[in-house]
Design a protein around this motif. Structure first.
Motif, PDB file in Angstrom:
ATOM      1  N   UNK A  73       0.821  -1.208   0.000  1.00 61.68           N
ATOM      2  CA  UNK A  73       0.000   0.000   0.000  1.00 61.68           C
ATOM      3  C   UNK A  73       0.857   1.262   0.000  1.00 61.68           C
ATOM      4  N   UNK A  74       1.940   1.242   0.774  1.00 64.98           N
ATOM      5  CA  UNK A  74       2.834   2.398   0.814  1.00 64.98           C
ATOM      6  C   UNK A  74       3.498   2.620  -0.547  1.00 64.98           C
TER       7      UNK A  74
ATOM      8  N   UNK B 194       4.051   5.432  -7.020  1.00 68.85           N
ATOM      9  CA  UNK B 194       3.284   5.488  -8.254  1.00 68.85           C
ATOM     10  C   UNK B 194       3.041   6.933  -8.649  1.00 68.85           C
ATOM     11  N   UNK B 195       3.319   7.306  -9.880  1.00 68.88           N
ATOM     12  CA  UNK B 195       3.047   8.674 -10.323  1.00 68.88           C
ATOM     13  C   UNK B 195       1.544   8.911 -10.424  1.00 68.88           C
ATOM     14  N   UNK B 196       1.120  10.172 -10.265  1.00 71.34           N
ATOM     15  CA  UNK B 196      -0.310  10.471 -10.413  1.00 71.34           C
ATOM     16  C   UNK B 196      -0.806  10.080 -11.798  1.00 71.34           C
ATOM     17  N   UNK B 197      -2.025   9.501 -11.844  1.00 68.75           N
ATOM     18  CA  UNK B 197      -2.578   9.051 -13.114  1.00 68.75           C
ATOM     19  C   UNK B 197      -3.952   9.654 -13.319  1.00 68.75           C
TER      20      UNK B 197
ATOM     21  N   UNK C 191      -9.251  -5.589   8.122  1.00 73.39           N
ATOM     22  CA  UNK C 191      -8.094  -6.493   8.054  1.00 73.39           C
ATOM     23  C   UNK C 191      -7.300  -6.322   6.769  1.00 73.39           C
ATOM     24  N   UNK C 192      -7.785  -5.445   5.859  1.00 69.82           N
ATOM     25  CA  UNK C 192      -7.127  -5.207   4.574  1.00 69.82           C
ATOM     26  C   UNK C 192      -6.950  -6.514   3.821  1.00 69.82           C
ATOM     27  N   UNK C 193      -8.035  -7.261   3.677  1.00 74.64           N
ATOM     28  CA  UNK C 193      -8.036  -8.531   2.961  1.00 74.64           C
ATOM     29  C   UNK C 193      -9.023  -8.480   1.805  1.00 74.64           C
ATOM     30  N   UNK C 194      -8.613  -9.107   0.691  1.00 75.07           N
ATOM     31  CA  UNK C 194      -9.517  -9.280  -0.438  1.00 75.07           C
ATOM     32  C   UNK C 194     -10.012 -10.720  -0.440  1.00 75.07           C
ATOM     33  N   UNK C 195     -11.306 -10.886  -0.711  1.00 80.14           N
ATOM     34  CA  UNK C 195     -11.898 -12.213  -0.756  1.00 80.14           C
ATOM     35  C   UNK C 195     -12.761 -12.359  -2.004  1.00 80.14           C
ATOM     36  N   UNK C 196     -12.775 -13.574  -2.534  1.00 80.29           N
ATOM     37  CA  UNK C 196     -13.615 -13.914  -3.669  1.00 80.29           C
ATOM     38  C   UNK C 196     -14.759 -14.791  -3.168  1.00 80.29           C
ATOM     39  N   UNK C 197     -15.967 -14.429  -3.511  1.00 75.49           N
ATOM     40  CA  UNK C 197     -17.144 -15.219  -3.169  1.00 75.49           C
ATOM     41  C   UNK C 197     -17.640 -15.903  -4.439  1.00 75.49           C
ATOM     42  N   UNK C 198     -17.809 -17.200  -4.383  1.00 76.97           N
ATOM     43  CA  UNK C 198     -18.289 -17.976  -5.523  1.00 76.97           C
ATOM     44  C   UNK C 198     -19.665 -18.551  -5.187  1.00 76.97           C
ATOM     45  N   UNK C 199     -20.644 -18.263  -6.040  1.00 79.89           N
ATOM     46  CA  UNK C 199     -21.980 -18.817  -5.900  1.00 79.89           C
ATOM     47  C   UNK C 199     -22.223 -19.800  -7.035  1.00 79.89           C
ATOM     48  N   UNK C 200     -22.466 -21.046  -6.696  1.00 75.32           N
ATOM     49  CA  UNK C 200     -22.744 -22.102  -7.667  1.00 75.32           C
ATOM     50  C   UNK C 200     -24.229 -22.408  -7.597  1.00 75.32           C
ATOM     51  N   UNK C 201     -24.922 -22.340  -8.732  1.00 87.24           N
ATOM     52  CA  UNK C 201     -26.374 -22.483  -8.736  1.00 87.24           C
ATOM     53  C   UNK C 201     -26.828 -23.398  -9.860  1.00 87.24           C
ATOM     54  N   UNK C 202     -27.911 -24.134  -9.600  1.00 87.79           N
ATOM     55  CA  UNK C 202     -28.600 -24.909 -10.624  1.00 87.79           C
ATOM     56  C   UNK C 202     -30.091 -24.652 -10.480  1.00 87.79           C
ATOM     57  N   UNK C 203     -30.809 -24.777 -11.594  1.00 87.83           N
ATOM     58  CA  UNK C 203     -32.248 -24.518 -11.569  1.00 87.83           C
ATOM     59  C   UNK C 203     -32.950 -25.444 -12.552  1.00 87.83           C
ATOM     60  N   UNK C 204     -34.203 -25.766 -12.236  1.00 91.24           N
ATOM     61  CA  UNK C 204     -35.021 -26.583 -13.132  1.00 91.24           C
ATOM     62  C   UNK C 204     -35.422 -25.760 -14.342  1.00 91.24           C
TER      63      UNK C 204
END
Length: 353
Positions: free
Chosen positions: A41-42, A48-51, A132-145
């Motif tokens: 982060x620092x 990093x130059x300004x963008x 906590x400065x953490x990144x998380x990926x949430x995965x949703x698995x779905x099936x349908x009639x």
């Protein structure tokens, strides 16, 4: 005399990112220091130059390879496009982000796809725990009639770190994330629209990234069907549903904002007459997210396709148009090509198996 650790970190934060990647091999201590989130982060802040603000655009061809672009622009000016006629992987390689790293996620070990059903989906949501400065990926698995009368859903969470693994999270409310999907992550909580398969049962699903707990709330009574005339956005730091079905004809939209305590408030902004010419020659719009300044990114739908996007500031009730230059006209003659836009780090990926 040894150098204090905090001084080492201050020196490392001012080195080029390529040098940091090489110095990880010096020792285990250097490896752990360079990999720590504080130094990252620092370094991003100091080295990093300004963008200028950037809008990332990709052309998704459903029949052939994906042409991809990186688009840079200044507010109020035309976009300048660099087009890469390769597959989708080239887009990621060209992103000029300092000290970037890639992480290949392992496959989710779900067994529900073994069932004989017609509709099978996998949705990924990205969220950030700012405590906590953490990144998380949430995965949703779905099936349908076939008629979507029976839905089965599983949820999995992955912490973005080396050696991580998928962990299953229980949430006993079967649902299908809205297609096309949309999500926002606000103050460490992921929100996304979903359907339960029943009439008048569209819901907003929320996932607390830190506690890893799900919750849900029903959409406003007026919102009985999530269609392409709806968008799910962040408005004033809160999740909101935007109905833009009357934008082209009457210059008006309906906005439902989810307030604290689970109550919905309703707003009805109307375009200023001087802005109506920006929507007169289009058949409709698609919501493609919001900018860091809170403007809604709208993709115009028209025949023939206009290479432009609209920015709608709902709080100031201001609409502006930005042209996209450098895209060959023939790219939009094929109806199988979609324009995808992304301004923020939060994203959703929807796959139909």
């Amino acid at each position: 005399m040894s150098m204090p650790l905090d001084l080492k970190i201050e020196i490392l934060t001012r080195l080029p990112s390529k040098s940091l990647m090489r110095f990880k091999c010096v020792s285990k201590l250097w490896f752990s220091i360079i990999r720590c989130r504080y130094l990252t982060n620092r370094h991003f802040t100091l080295a990093s130059p300004p963008r200028s603000p950037r809008l990332y655009v990709s052309l998704v061809d459903h029949q052939h390879d994906c042409d991809s672009m990186e688009v840079c622009h200044n507010p109020g000016k035309s976009l300048l496009v660099s087009l890469s006629r390769n597959n989708a992987d080239s887009f990621d390689k060209d992103l000029s982000m300092p000290a970037r790293q890639s992480l290949t996620l392992p496959a989710v070990k779900s067994n529900i796809f073994d069932q004989e059903v017609r509709h099978k989906y996998v949705d990924y949501f990205l969220g950030h725990d700012h405590v906590l400065d953490q990144y998380k990926v949430v995965c949703t698995v779905s099936i349908a009639s076939n008629e979507f009368t029976r839905i089965t859903t599983e949820h999995w969470v992955f912490v973005l770190e080396v050696g991580g693994s998928w962990k299953r999270i229980e949430f006993n409310q079967p649902h299908l994330p809205t297609d096309p999907g949309a999500s926002v992550c606000i103050n460490g909580v992921i929100h996304y629209l979903a359907g339960t398969g029943s009439v008048h049962h569209d819901i907003v699903v929320s996932f607390d990234v830190r506690s890893e707990e799900f919750s849900m709330i029903q959409t406003p009574r007026d919102v009985t069907e999530i269609t392409k005339s709806m968008g799910f956005i962040e408005y004033g730091g809160k999740p909101a549903i935007l109905d833009h079905s009357d934008l082209v004809d009457n210059g008006s939209v309906e906005l439902w904002v989810l307030q604290d305590g689970g109550k919905w408030s309703r707003k009805s902004p109307v375009l200023q007459p001087c802005h109506m010419h920006l929507v007169n020659n289009i058949s409709g719009v698609l919501v493609q997210g919001t900018t860091r300044n809170g403007e809604v990114i709208l993709e115009p739908l028209s025949e023939p396709f206009h290479c432009c996007i609209l920015y709608y500031d709902l709080q100031k009730n201001d609409l502006r148009k930005v042209e996209i230059r450098g895209i060959p006209d023939q790219e939009f003659t094929d109806p199988s090509i979609d324009l995808k836009l992304m301004d923020k780090s939060e994203s959703i990926m929807h796959l139909e198996i």
